[in-house]
Design an enzyme around this catalytic site. Structure first.
Site, PDB file in Angstrom:
ATOM      1  N   GLU A 268       3.972  -6.661   1.636  1.00 25.85           N
ATOM      2  CA  GLU A 268       3.544  -7.003   0.276  1.00 25.85           C
ATOM      3  C   GLU A 268       3.480  -5.787  -0.648  1.00 25.85           C
ATOM      4  O   GLU A 268       2.420  -5.460  -1.183  1.00 25.85           O
ATOM      5  CB  GLU A 268       2.143  -7.638   0.319  1.00 25.85           C
TER       6      GLU A 268
ATOM      7  N   CYS B 296     -14.188   4.660 -27.174  1.00 28.28           N
ATOM      8  CA  CYS B 296     -15.493   5.299 -27.282  1.00 28.28           C
ATOM      9  C   CYS B 296     -16.136   5.502 -25.914  1.00 28.28           C
ATOM     10  O   CYS B 296     -17.168   4.920 -25.601  1.00 28.28           O
ATOM     11  CB  CYS B 296     -16.378   4.441 -28.179  1.00 28.28           C
TER      12      CYS B 296
ATOM     13  N   TYR C 278      -0.347  -1.630 -12.041  1.00 29.28           N
ATOM     14  CA  TYR C 278      -1.764  -1.529 -12.417  1.00 29.28           C
ATOM     15  C   TYR C 278      -1.932  -0.840 -13.774  1.00 29.28           C
ATOM     16  O   TYR C 278      -2.885  -0.107 -13.990  1.00 29.28           O
ATOM     17  CB  TYR C 278      -2.575  -0.840 -11.303  1.00 29.28           C
TER      18      TYR C 278
ATOM     19  N   GLY D  66       0.761  -1.240   0.000  1.00 24.73           N
ATOM     20  CA  GLY D  66       0.000   0.000   0.000  1.00 24.73           C
ATOM     21  C   GLY D  66       0.790   1.287   0.000  1.00 24.73           C
ATOM     22  O   GLY D  66       0.208   2.370  -0.140  1.00 24.73           O
TER      23      GLY D  66
HETATM   24  C1  LIG Z   1      -2.983  -5.032  -3.972  1.00 24.73           C
HETATM   25  C2  LIG Z   1      -2.442  -5.690  -2.778  1.00 24.73           C
HETATM   26  C3  LIG Z   1      -1.142  -5.409  -2.338  1.00 24.73           C
HETATM   27  C4  LIG Z   1      -0.251  -4.389  -2.998  1.00 24.73           C
HETATM   28  O1  LIG Z   1      -0.692  -3.095  -2.894  1.00 24.73           O
HETATM   29  P1  LIG Z   1       0.231  -1.887  -3.412  1.00 24.73           P
HETATM   30  O2  LIG Z   1      -0.563  -0.690  -3.156  1.00 24.73           O
HETATM   31  O3  LIG Z   1       0.462  -2.123  -4.864  1.00 24.73           O
HETATM   32  O4  LIG Z   1       1.502  -1.933  -2.642  1.00 24.73           O
HETATM   33  C5  LIG Z   1      -0.669  -6.104  -1.247  1.00 24.73           C
HETATM   34  N1  LIG Z   1      -1.420  -7.030  -0.613  1.00 24.73           N
HETATM   35  C6  LIG Z   1      -2.679  -7.322  -1.005  1.00 24.73           C
HETATM   36  C7  LIG Z   1      -3.446  -8.347  -0.277  1.00 24.73           C
HETATM   37  C8  LIG Z   1      -3.230  -6.662  -2.086  1.00 24.73           C
HETATM   38  O5  LIG Z   1      -4.481  -6.945  -2.455  1.00 24.73           O
END
Ligand SMILES: *Cc1c(COP(=O)(O)O)cnc(C)c1O
Length: 426
Positions: free
Chosen positions: A281, A350, A379, A240
């Site tokens: 993550e 469109c 993304y 995140g």
């Molecule tokens: C999308 C997601 C992430 C990564 O989020 P980022 O904002 O790209 O760092 C990590 N863990 C889970 C469970 C996610 O769904």
């Protein structure tokens, strides 16, 4: 030559990435074209890992699961957070070891749960139904699965509502008040072994406070779960961390995140007498700024606004339409010229919402120019579609002056490959 960032610079009026002229790339491979800089991916990963030397970094594959990207990260020692059978398949194929993969998802199919059992990855469960299903399947397979629960910690972050995932009303995770009971239930069931706890509060978060709040709440839960007699082997705080899409934006770095959460995590673990592994993550932070999208200019139309019609639309980059996202743009073949006019860069799709960038002061643009959209590594391609019957574009990897094609451009055959017209209509 002038430098824009570590991997982007301007040479002979042209934007370069990873030592390669972006305009030549557009000529050789055609536009649209995703260009990924390998060194930047590695560097971002190392910066993140460097801030958390004792943690495991599970790259969030959904941000960009091109096999070459996954392979680079596998070679850096990354694990993976996967959110589907397809991402799991790609992560394994790229050589990420199963014992460094966590299978996430709020609505997994029986097929996906069975796949997790067969390949031996840990699962983050999102509901009690999933727990029961996994327990049954594991028993049938004669296996015991290591699991965590995805917790909804009920913290709010200042991000776009479509990427906030940690609010009580979000579809993700077990409600905060129900978590301890879920572990109690898991403890009693055969075929599953609760060993971890997991949350992910949202994406593109540019303030550290919500992460601090989340780790406090997660360690409160860790305490209660430990009291149930469960030996917590890992605490996964998700991803995140935001990135500065606008150059003047100040965003926290991994070391700031570490400074905020590690003392809490370490002290509370110590007080509980437990030593769980910390897992993080990151997705966007690792790949976001490592890629640019080259798009060719088709038309200029001066009416109520100055519209520049390009060949990239929300089919290849949906972030502006979906999240009101801002991406920096540069005219790649006039990269050092001053801004002359204010433009809206619009795609060929469109939909009136198909706007790549609004109100940008750029050098005078003509048909045939190449516009680079920056910071599209996360993304970007991974959310692309064939809407409007448009073939997805190619992707190249650049590294210190060399170029490799890592995805061929789709052709018309790809558009219809899986379709079938019933015989009676022929
Ligand atoms: C999308 C997601 C992430 C990564 O989020 P980022 O904002 O790209 O760092 C990590 N863990 C889970 C469970 C996610 O769904």
């Amino acid at each position: 030559m002038s430098r824009i960032s570590d991997h982007l610079s301007i040479k002979n009026h042209h934007l370069t990435i990873g030592g390669v002229d972006a305009v030549s790339l557009a000529q050789e491979y055609g536009t649209p074209l995703y260009v990924i800089d390998e060194d930047r991916v590695r560097r971002n990963f190392r910066t993140f890992k460097g801030a958390f030397p004792d943690a495991d970094i599970y790259y969030a594959a959904k941000a960009n699961w091109n096999l070459a990207v996954l392979r680079i990260l596998a070679s850096e020692g990354a694990g993976a957070d996967v959110f589907s059978d397809g991402e799991l398949y790609a992560a394994l194929l790229a050589g990420i070891p199963p014992d460094r993969i966590l299978f996430n998802g709020n609505s997994k199919t029986i097929h996906e749960l069975q796949m997790a059992i067969d390949v031996g990855v840990r699962v983050s469960m999102d509901s009690l139904h999933e727990l029961y299903a996994l327990s049954n399947l594991a028993l049938e397979s004669g296996k015991t699965m290591d699991v965590a629960f995805r917790v909804n910690p009920d913290v709010s972050s200042d991000t776009h509502p479509k990427i906030a995932t940690g609010l009580a009303t979000s579809k993700f995770g077990i409600g905060y008040a129900d978590v301890v009971e879920a572990y109690n239930e898991a403890k009693k069931l055969p075929g599953v072994r609760p060993v971890g706890i997991h949350c992910h509060i949202g994406s593109q978060i540019t303030d550290i406070a919500p992460f601090r709040e989340a780790v406090e709440k997660m360690m409160d839960l860790a305490e209660q779960i430990t009291r149930l007699g469960i030996d917590l082997e890992f605490v996964d705080l998700g991803g995140g961390l935001g990135i500065p899409y606008q150059k003047e934006m100040e965003t926290p770095e991994p070391r700031d995140l570490a400074g905020a959460i590690l003392p809490i995590f370490d002290e509370r673990s110590k007080n509980l007498g437990i030593s769980p592994k910390l897992i993080l993550e990151p997705g966007r932070y690792i790949v976001g700024d490592a890629s640019i999208l080259l798009t060719g200019v088709n038309t200029i139309k001066r009416s109520a606004r100055n519209f520049v019609g390009v060949d990239v639309g929300l089919n290849l980059l949906i972030r502006p339409a979906m999240y009101d996202a801002y991406h920096e743009v540069i005219v790649a073949n006039k990269a050092d010229l001053d801004g002359a006019e204010t433009y809206d860069i619009v795609g060929p799709i469109c939909e009136s919402g198909d706007i790549v960038a609004k109100d940008r002061k750029l050098p005078l643009i003509e048909p045939g120019d190449v516009v680079a959209v920056l910071d599209v590594g996360a993304y970007g391609f991974s959310m692309s579609s064939q809407y409007n019957g448009r073939c997805r574009c190619a992707e190249v990897l650049v590294c210190d002056g060399r170029v490799d094609l890592i995805r061929r451009r789709e052709d018309y055959g790809d558009l219809i490959a899986k379709q079938a017209v019933p015989a009676r209509l022929l």
